[in-house]
Write an enzyme that holds these catalytic residues in place. Structure first.
Site, PDB file in Angstrom:
ATOM      1  N   TRP A 142      -1.541  -9.580 -40.794  1.00  0.00           N
ATOM      2  CA  TRP A 142      -1.201  -9.641 -39.374  1.00  0.00           C
ATOM      3  C   TRP A 142      -0.270 -10.807 -39.095  1.00  0.00           C
ATOM      4  O   TRP A 142       0.614 -10.718 -38.229  1.00  0.00           O
ATOM      5  CB  TRP A 142      -2.465  -9.713 -38.527  1.00  0.00           C
ATOM      6  CG  TRP A 142      -3.410  -8.600 -38.840  1.00  0.00           C
ATOM      7  CD1 TRP A 142      -4.722  -8.694 -39.239  1.00  0.00           C
ATOM      8  CD2 TRP A 142      -3.109  -7.194 -38.840  1.00  0.00           C
ATOM      9  NE1 TRP A 142      -5.242  -7.452 -39.475  1.00  0.00           N
ATOM     10  CE2 TRP A 142      -4.278  -6.507 -39.242  1.00  0.00           C
ATOM     11  CE3 TRP A 142      -1.970  -6.445 -38.549  1.00  0.00           C
ATOM     12  CZ2 TRP A 142      -4.343  -5.120 -39.345  1.00  0.00           C
ATOM     13  CZ3 TRP A 142      -2.022  -5.056 -38.660  1.00  0.00           C
ATOM     14  CH2 TRP A 142      -3.201  -4.416 -39.047  1.00  0.00           C
ATOM     15  N   ASP A 143      -0.428 -11.921 -39.802  1.00  0.00           N
ATOM     16  CA  ASP A 143       0.523 -13.019 -39.682  1.00  0.00           C
ATOM     17  C   ASP A 143       1.925 -12.557 -40.072  1.00  0.00           C
ATOM     18  O   ASP A 143       2.906 -12.841 -39.374  1.00  0.00           O
ATOM     19  CB  ASP A 143       0.114 -14.176 -40.596  1.00  0.00           C
ATOM     20  CG  ASP A 143      -0.949 -15.067 -39.994  1.00  0.00           C
ATOM     21  OD1 ASP A 143      -1.079 -15.090 -38.754  1.00  0.00           O
ATOM     22  OD2 ASP A 143      -1.662 -15.743 -40.751  1.00  0.00           O
ATOM     23  N   LEU A 144       2.022 -11.869 -41.191  1.00  0.00           N
ATOM     24  CA  LEU A 144       3.331 -11.463 -41.694  1.00  0.00           C
ATOM     25  C   LEU A 144       3.970 -10.407 -40.801  1.00  0.00           C
ATOM     26  O   LEU A 144       5.181 -10.456 -40.518  1.00  0.00           O
ATOM     27  CB  LEU A 144       3.199 -10.952 -43.124  1.00  0.00           C
ATOM     28  CG  LEU A 144       2.711 -12.004 -44.126  1.00  0.00           C
ATOM     29  CD1 LEU A 144       2.419 -11.370 -45.479  1.00  0.00           C
ATOM     30  CD2 LEU A 144       3.726 -13.126 -44.271  1.00  0.00           C
TER      31      LEU A 144
END
Length: 399
Positions: A157-159
Site C-alpha cells: 500500500w505504501d508503494l
C-alpha cells in the site's frame, strides 16, 4: 533515468516509504526533486537495513537522484524557509499533517496556484502504516493456509500510494496548466487499499457471496495455479491463464488421457474455462502432482518454456539478486556512488523508453548536501545570509 520531466522542480518533505517513493519516481524521470529534512536526517534516515556504520541502505535507495536540504524544522526560521521553498517552487509532495505549518492553505498564501500532494494514513488525518492498513482491509486473513493471519513483507500500500501520488501530481499540474488553478490532492493509504480491494472485484465478491473467500495457500483463486515439487526437490509455481497454455501444459506432462478421463467423468471440458479448472482443482491437482514429481526441474522448465507455460521456481532473495537476467544484464541497473560507501547495483527508472537514451542511476544525497545551492537559487539568499543561517544552525550542510 530519463529526462521526460526535465524543467519540473518539486519540493519533497516526507519520510518512510510512500511519499519518498513518489519523489523517487519523479526524479527517475528527470524532475528536480529537492528533499527537505531535519538537520541530521528525518525519522527514516537510519531505518533498517543499515550497514555497520548505521548508514541506511533503505534511505539511500528511496532517495536516489534527489537533492537534499537540511533545516532545523523545530524552529520558526527553519519552518519559514521550508514554506518559502515550497512557494518559490510551486509544487510539493509531503506526508506532513494536513494541519499546521505545512497545511495547504498556509502554504498557498501568496501562491494561489500551488499544487500540494499529501500522502496520509487515514482520510481523517489519523496515522496509519502499510502494516495496519493491510490488516484493516482483510488481506492477512486470506493469505497463507490459516487459521492465523499472515502479514506479507512487501509494503504494497505504501508503494501503490507513492506511485499514485506521482500520478496525481502530474494530473494536478496538467489541470493547473490548463486553468491556472492550484489544488491539494490528498492520498490516504486506507483509501488506496480499500479502493484497490474494490477495483479487483473483491468487495463486490464478498457482498455477493455473503462470506469471505476460503484460504487457499499458494493456490491462485479462479485459475489453475499452484506450487508443485519436482523429482529433484525444486518447488515451482505454475499458472495457466490461456487455453493454449493449458493445452501445452497438459501435453508437456503427458496428461492428455488422464485429463480427458476426468472431463468425461465430471461431464465438463477444461480446455477453455478457467473457472472449471479452479472448481475441480481437487481432481486435477493430484494428476499434476504425480506427473511433476516424476520429472527433474530442468527437464520440465525446458518443456514449459517451449510451450509458453508460465512457471517459476521458488528461490530466496540472495539467489534472485545474482540472477543475470534480473540484475547483471538488466539495463535498469547501474553503478552509482553511494553515501554508505558500499558498492552494489543501483536501480534507475523501471520504464524503458526505446526512443531515448537511458542515463545511469544517480546517487542519493548526503543530508544537507545541496542546502547552500538550493537556498541561493530558489530564495536568492546571499552567501552572507546563508553563512549566518549555517552558523546559527538553522541550515545544515553535509559534512
Amino acid at each position: 533515468m530519463y529526462d521526460l520531466l526535465s524543467g519540473l522542480s518539486v519540493i519533497e518533505a516526507s519520510s518512510f516509504v510512500a511519499s519518498p517513493t513518489a519523489g523517487l519516481y519523479c526524479a527517475q524521470m528527470g524532475a528536480e526533486v529537492i528533499r527537505v529534512d531535519q538537520i541530521g536526517g528525518g525519522p527514516d534516515f537510519h531505518r533498517w537495513p543499515v550497514t555497520a556504520n548505521s548508514d541506511s541502505l533503505y534511505w539511500e535507495n528511496l532517495n536516489r537522484a534527489k537533492k537534499s536540504v537540511a533545516l532545523d524544522l523545530a524552529r520558526p526560521e527553519g519552518r519559514e524557509l521550508l514554506q518559502a521553498l515550497v512557494r518559490a517552487t510551486g509544487q510539493v509532495i509531503t506526508n506532513f499533517p494536513a494541519r499546521g505549518f505545512m497545511a495547504h492553505d498556509v502554504l498557498a498564501e501568496g501562491r494561489a496556484d500551488l499544487v500540494t500532494v499529501r500522502v496520509m494514513g487515514w482520510a481523517d488525518g489519523s496515522p496509519a502504516l502499510d502494516y495496519t492498513v493491510n490488516n484493516a482491509v482483510g488481506y492477512p486473513m486470506l493469505t497463507g493456509a490459516g487459521p492465523e493471519p499472515v502479514n506479507h513483507v512487501l509494503p504494497a500500500w505504501d508503494l501503490l500510494s507513492g506511485a499514485y501520488a506521482a500520478f496525481a501530481l502530474l494530473a494536478a499540474l496538467r489541470r493547473r496548466a490548463e486553468t491556472g488553478a492550484g489544488s491539494e490532492v490528498r492520498i490516504p493509504l486506507s483509501d488506496v487499499a480499500i479502493g484497490t480491494v474494490a477495483n479487483l472485484g473483491s468487495m463486490a465478491e464478498v457482498l455477493y457471496e455473503g462470506h469471505d473467500r476460503p484460504r487457499l495457500g499458494n493456490t491462485v483463486y479462479g485459475l489453475f495455479g499452484r506450487d508443485f515439487v519436482t523429482a529433484d526437490g525444486v518447488r515451482t509455481m505454475i499458472v495457466v491463464v490461456t487455453p493454449r497454455q493449458w493445452s501445452n501444459l497438459v501435453a508437456a506432462l503427458g496428461l492428455g488421457e488422464a485429463v480427458a478421463a476426468a472431463e468425461a467423468r465430471l461431464g465438463v471440458s477444461f480446455a477453455k474455462d478457467d473457472g472449471l479448472r479452479f472448481t475441480h482443482r481437487d481432481t486435477l491437482f493430484p494428476l499434476f502432482e504425480r506427473a511433476i514429481a516424476a520429472r527433474a526441474h530442468a527437464d520440465l522448465a525446458a518443456a514449459f518454456d517451449a510451450g509458453g507455460v508460465v512457471h517459476s521456481a521458488y528461490r530466496n532473495m540472495s539467489e534472485a539478486v545474482r540472477d543475470p537476467a534480473l540484475v547483471a544484464d538488466n539495463p535498469i541497473f547501474g553503478a552509482a556512488d553511494n553515501p554508505s560507501g558500499f558498492a552494489y547495483p543501483a536501480a534507475g527508472a523501471f520504464a524503458t523508453v526505446p526512443q531515448l537514451e537511458r542515463r545511469p542511476p544517480a546517487s542519493a544525497p548526503r543530508n544537507g548536501e545541496h542546502s547552500e545551492q538550493v537556498l541561493a537559487e530558489r530564495l536568492s539568499l546571499s552567501s552572507g545570509e546563508i553563512a549566518r543561517l549555517i552558523d546559527s544552525r538553522i541550515i545544515g550542510i553535509a559534512q
